[in-house]
Design a protein around this motif. Structure first.
Motif, PDB file in Angstrom:
ATOM      1  N   VAL A 267       0.852  -1.205   0.000  1.00 57.69           N
ATOM      2  CA  VAL A 267       0.000   0.000   0.000  1.00 57.69           C
ATOM      3  C   VAL A 267       0.883   1.250   0.000  1.00 57.69           C
ATOM      4  O   VAL A 267       0.626   2.207  -0.743  1.00 57.69           O
ATOM      5  CB  VAL A 267      -0.987   0.013   1.193  1.00 57.69           C
ATOM      6  CG1 VAL A 267      -1.788   1.308   1.215  1.00 57.69           C
ATOM      7  CG2 VAL A 267      -1.936  -1.181   1.125  1.00 57.69           C
ATOM      8  N   LEU A 268       1.931   1.243   0.808  1.00 57.41           N
ATOM      9  CA  LEU A 268       2.849   2.400   0.856  1.00 57.41           C
ATOM     10  C   LEU A 268       3.402   2.698  -0.538  1.00 57.41           C
ATOM     11  O   LEU A 268       3.550   3.858  -0.928  1.00 57.41           O
ATOM     12  CB  LEU A 268       4.002   2.138   1.832  1.00 57.41           C
ATOM     13  CG  LEU A 268       3.637   2.170   3.322  1.00 57.41           C
ATOM     14  CD1 LEU A 268       4.794   1.674   4.172  1.00 57.41           C
ATOM     15  CD2 LEU A 268       3.224   3.575   3.771  1.00 57.41           C
ATOM     16  N   GLU A 269       3.690   1.633  -1.277  1.00 59.67           N
ATOM     17  CA  GLU A 269       4.223   1.804  -2.629  1.00 59.67           C
ATOM     18  C   GLU A 269       3.180   2.453  -3.544  1.00 59.67           C
ATOM     19  O   GLU A 269       3.489   3.368  -4.303  1.00 59.67           O
ATOM     20  CB  GLU A 269       4.614   0.429  -3.174  1.00 59.67           C
ATOM     21  CG  GLU A 269       5.785   0.499  -4.121  1.00 59.67           C
ATOM     22  CD  GLU A 269       6.331  -0.889  -4.396  1.00 59.67           C
ATOM     23  OE1 GLU A 269       6.158  -1.344  -5.540  1.00 59.67           O
ATOM     24  OE2 GLU A 269       6.870  -1.533  -3.470  1.00 59.67           O
ATOM     25  N   ARG A 270       1.938   1.993  -3.449  1.00 59.04           N
ATOM     26  CA  ARG A 270       0.868   2.580  -4.279  1.00 59.04           C
ATOM     27  C   ARG A 270       0.606   4.034  -3.884  1.00 59.04           C
ATOM     28  O   ARG A 270       0.188   4.839  -4.701  1.00 59.04           O
ATOM     29  CB  ARG A 270      -0.441   1.766  -4.149  1.00 59.04           C
ATOM     30  CG  ARG A 270      -0.348   0.362  -4.733  1.00 59.04           C
ATOM     31  CD  ARG A 270      -1.729  -0.199  -5.060  1.00 59.04           C
ATOM     32  NE  ARG A 270      -2.610  -0.420  -3.914  1.00 59.04           N
ATOM     33  CZ  ARG A 270      -2.563  -1.471  -3.103  1.00 59.04           C
ATOM     34  NH1 ARG A 270      -1.632  -2.407  -3.275  1.00 59.04           N
ATOM     35  NH2 ARG A 270      -3.426  -1.607  -2.114  1.00 59.04           N
ATOM     36  N   MET A 271       0.828   4.322  -2.614  1.00 62.04           N
ATOM     37  CA  MET A 271       0.642   5.701  -2.133  1.00 62.04           C
ATOM     38  C   MET A 271       1.810   6.600  -2.571  1.00 62.04           C
ATOM     39  O   MET A 271       1.738   7.807  -2.421  1.00 62.04           O
ATOM     40  CB  MET A 271       0.579   5.719  -0.601  1.00 62.04           C
ATOM     41  CG  MET A 271      -0.687   5.155  -0.015  1.00 62.04           C
ATOM     42  SD  MET A 271      -0.567   5.189   1.803  1.00 62.04           S
ATOM     43  CE  MET A 271      -2.275   4.946   2.269  1.00 62.04           C
ATOM     44  N   ARG A 272       2.894   5.975  -3.017  1.00 59.89           N
ATOM     45  CA  ARG A 272       4.139   6.665  -3.339  1.00 59.89           C
ATOM     46  C   ARG A 272       4.739   7.343  -2.097  1.00 59.89           C
ATOM     47  O   ARG A 272       5.224   8.467  -2.138  1.00 59.89           O
ATOM     48  CB  ARG A 272       3.934   7.670  -4.478  1.00 59.89           C
ATOM     49  CG  ARG A 272       5.195   7.816  -5.347  1.00 59.89           C
ATOM     50  CD  ARG A 272       5.093   8.949  -6.341  1.00 59.89           C
ATOM     51  NE  ARG A 272       4.181   8.656  -7.433  1.00 59.89           N
ATOM     52  CZ  ARG A 272       3.468   9.585  -8.075  1.00 59.89           C
ATOM     53  NH1 ARG A 272       3.545  10.842  -7.727  1.00 59.89           N
ATOM     54  NH2 ARG A 272       2.667   9.248  -9.052  1.00 59.89           N
ATOM     55  N   ARG A 273       4.642   6.634  -0.969  1.00 61.39           N
ATOM     56  CA  ARG A 273       5.341   7.087   0.243  1.00 61.39           C
ATOM     57  C   ARG A 273       6.791   6.638   0.096  1.00 61.39           C
ATOM     58  O   ARG A 273       7.062   5.589  -0.486  1.00 61.39           O
ATOM     59  CB  ARG A 273       4.728   6.457   1.499  1.00 61.39           C
ATOM     60  CG  ARG A 273       3.272   6.774   1.703  1.00 61.39           C
ATOM     61  CD  ARG A 273       3.004   8.191   2.108  1.00 61.39           C
ATOM     62  NE  ARG A 273       3.451   8.500   3.445  1.00 61.39           N
ATOM     63  CZ  ARG A 273       3.598   9.754   3.911  1.00 61.39           C
ATOM     64  NH1 ARG A 273       3.375  10.785   3.132  1.00 61.39           N
ATOM     65  NH2 ARG A 273       3.986   9.973   5.151  1.00 61.39           N
ATOM     66  N   LYS A 274       7.717   7.383   0.628  1.00 59.39           N
ATOM     67  CA  LYS A 274       9.122   7.103   0.308  1.00 59.39           C
ATOM     68  C   LYS A 274       9.827   6.265   1.382  1.00 59.39           C
ATOM     69  O   LYS A 274      10.992   6.489   1.689  1.00 59.39           O
ATOM     70  CB  LYS A 274       9.860   8.422   0.079  1.00 59.39           C
ATOM     71  CG  LYS A 274       9.330   9.188  -1.141  1.00 59.39           C
ATOM     72  CD  LYS A 274      10.120  10.448  -1.410  1.00 59.39           C
ATOM     73  CE  LYS A 274       9.817  11.069  -2.754  1.00 59.39           C
ATOM     74  NZ  LYS A 274       8.490  11.608  -2.889  1.00 59.39           N
ATOM     75  N   TYR A 275       9.121   5.320   1.996  1.00 57.13           N
ATOM     76  CA  TYR A 275       9.749   4.470   3.011  1.00 57.13           C
ATOM     77  C   TYR A 275       9.034   3.127   3.050  1.00 57.13           C
ATOM     78  O   TYR A 275       7.901   3.006   2.597  1.00 57.13           O
ATOM     79  CB  TYR A 275       9.689   5.135   4.398  1.00 57.13           C
ATOM     80  CG  TYR A 275       8.296   5.567   4.798  1.00 57.13           C
ATOM     81  CD1 TYR A 275       7.374   4.665   5.334  1.00 57.13           C
ATOM     82  CD2 TYR A 275       7.868   6.875   4.585  1.00 57.13           C
ATOM     83  CE1 TYR A 275       6.082   5.051   5.656  1.00 57.13           C
ATOM     84  CE2 TYR A 275       6.576   7.272   4.896  1.00 57.13           C
ATOM     85  CZ  TYR A 275       5.696   6.353   5.426  1.00 57.13           C
ATOM     86  OH  TYR A 275       4.417   6.740   5.729  1.00 57.13           O
TER      87      TYR A 275
END
Length: 445
Positions: A267-275
């Motif tokens: 999900v973090l990847e789809r959100m484009r969060r950088k961690y």
């Protein structure tokens, strides 16, 4: 004397900026009245984080137009920046100014009074590289002082409209931050909350100065300042240097708001969060070692497009592992104009709301468990207000580690640092017993 009324929607930054705009009106000879009063000018500071923010902003604009059809209605803020055309179409709106050039508002008002033509003062925010100075030497509500240190964000998360409404990251000059911090202390504030759109990104656009140095300077160069609170810090911004500064600091409070958004790597990847969650956890563990009593609060978005039961469970498990002292839980909101709004596999509202309730329940249990560690302990609280009109002597404020405490006291304690013994831990409120008001002499020991 002309009268101006303000209405602010949205975040701490908007509230800070409304105060900055009010300072300009005050210098021009205006008097301030409540928003539901008859005024010559209405200023609506709008929010656009969600589509609901836009809707609420439109409702408030229409309310102002109804209050006094002859008044000048000025609309500013994030919704004004992203959709000036939409706002100009509302009959009765006279002036639209976005999230920059607020200093021109008074000139536009004069211009409008002369020509009676609507004015659109919104320009391209992406071209702006300079922090707009707005000094706020004191706040109308008097108890909490925010100090805006930066503007804009370079992250472009897929769910977020903010870079389009606020532009790219720009930091305030250190001398201006320190000057205003001194003004706030001289006005009687004991705590300053450092705020911005991407607060701890401060200095990323500067050559030889960064967030850690700003914290050091606030600590050593602002005499009389008792507490520094950081409104939000990303995991990637908790550098070893920041940890060192916090460890050595006598003034930065043991509370950090570290946005998580999701505890699932996919999900973090789809959100484009950088961690990744692993990176996040390591940073948190490192800072907890330096500050053992640290309270960590966070934001989580539930029901992001494509979020499966497994991904949601990963978030629940991760939240449990970190042990937050409080969570702000948001159902994913499709923000028109963002990549996430166009993604397939939008999560059903019913599923989303169930997940929100599940996470809130878990968060409340964690918040209570955190508070219970402080039962029968004495904490230092700055009372901000009375509990309600039926209990004028019941005061409410926050401890250094962000516990919300209510206790019996007197109104003159508001804004002071007060020692309170927590007699009954709870959430959202802890009950306390007044011990004593800390004098400035006792505080500086």
């Amino acid at each position: 004397m002309p009268l101006v009324a303000f209405h602010t929607l949205g975040c701490k930054v908007n509230h800070y900026e409304t105060e900055g705009i009010w300072q300009k009106f005050q210098s021009a000879g205006y008097d301030r009245v409540e928003f539901d009063h008859h005024a010559d000018v209405y200023v609506i500071n709008t929010c656009t984080v969600t589509n609901t923010g836009d809707k609420k902003s439109r409702q408030v604009i229409r309310r102002a137009i109804r209050s006094n059809p002859d008044a000048v209605v000025c609309v500013t803020g994030c919704y004004a920046q992203t959709s000036p055309g939409e706002i100009m179409e509302i009959p009765g709106v006279d002036i639209v100014v976005g999230t920059q050039d607020r200093g021109k508002m008074l000139t536009y008002i004069e211009e409008h009074q002369e020509h009676r033509q609507p004015i659109n003062g919104v320009s391209n925010i992406m071209k702006n590289r300079v922090f707009e100075e707005m000094d706020v030497p004191q706040f109308t509500d008097r108890t909490r002082a925010s100090l805006k240190i930066q503007e804009g964000c370079n992250n472009f998360c897929t769910f977020c409209i903010i870079p389009w409404s606020r532009g790219l990251l720009r930091s305030r000059e250190p001398e201006n931050v320190l000057k205003q911090a001194n003004q706030l202390v001289n006005a009687g504030y004991k705590e300053i909350v450092l705020t911005g759109i991407h607060t701890a990104g401060y200095g990323e656009d500067m050559k030889d100065y960064n967030f850690s140095q700003l914290l050091r300077d606030l600590e050593t160069k602002v005499e009389g300042l008792k507490r520094i609170r950081i409104s939000s810090i990303e995991a990637s911004q908790i550098t070893d240097e920041v940890i060192e500064v916090l460890d050595a600091s006598e003034k930065v409070v043991p509370h950090l708001h570290i946005p998580l958004q999701s505890g699932s790597d996919s999900v973090l990847e789809r959100m484009r969060r950088k961690y990744s969650k692993e990176f996040y956890k390591k940073r948190v563990e490192k800072i907890q070692k330096a500050l053992p009593n640290l309270a960590i609060t966070s934001d989580v978005i539930v029901g992001f497009p494509g979020e499966t039961e497994e991904e949601f469970q990963e978030t629940l498990d991760f939240v449990n592992e970190i042990g937050y002292s409080e969570l702000h839980v948001f159902p994913f909101s499709r923000r028109t104009g963002t990549p996430a709004a166009r993604m397939n596999d939008q999560v059903d509202d019913e599923v989303k709301n169930e997940r929100v309730q599940t996470l809130i329940k878990q968060s409340d249990q964690q918040a209570l468990a955190y508070a219970k560690q402080y039962q029968d302990q004495v904490v230092e609280v700055i009372p901000e207000e009375t509990f309600d009109e039926h209990h004028p002597n019941m005061l409410v404020g926050y401890s250094e580690n962000y516990l919300k405490v209510k206790f019996e006291g007197t109104k003159d304690m508001i804004g002071q640092i007060v020692r309170v013994k927590i007699t009954k831990a709870g959430y959202p409120y802890n009950e306390g017993q007044f011990v004593r008001v800390m004098s400035d002499a006792a505080l500086s020991v």
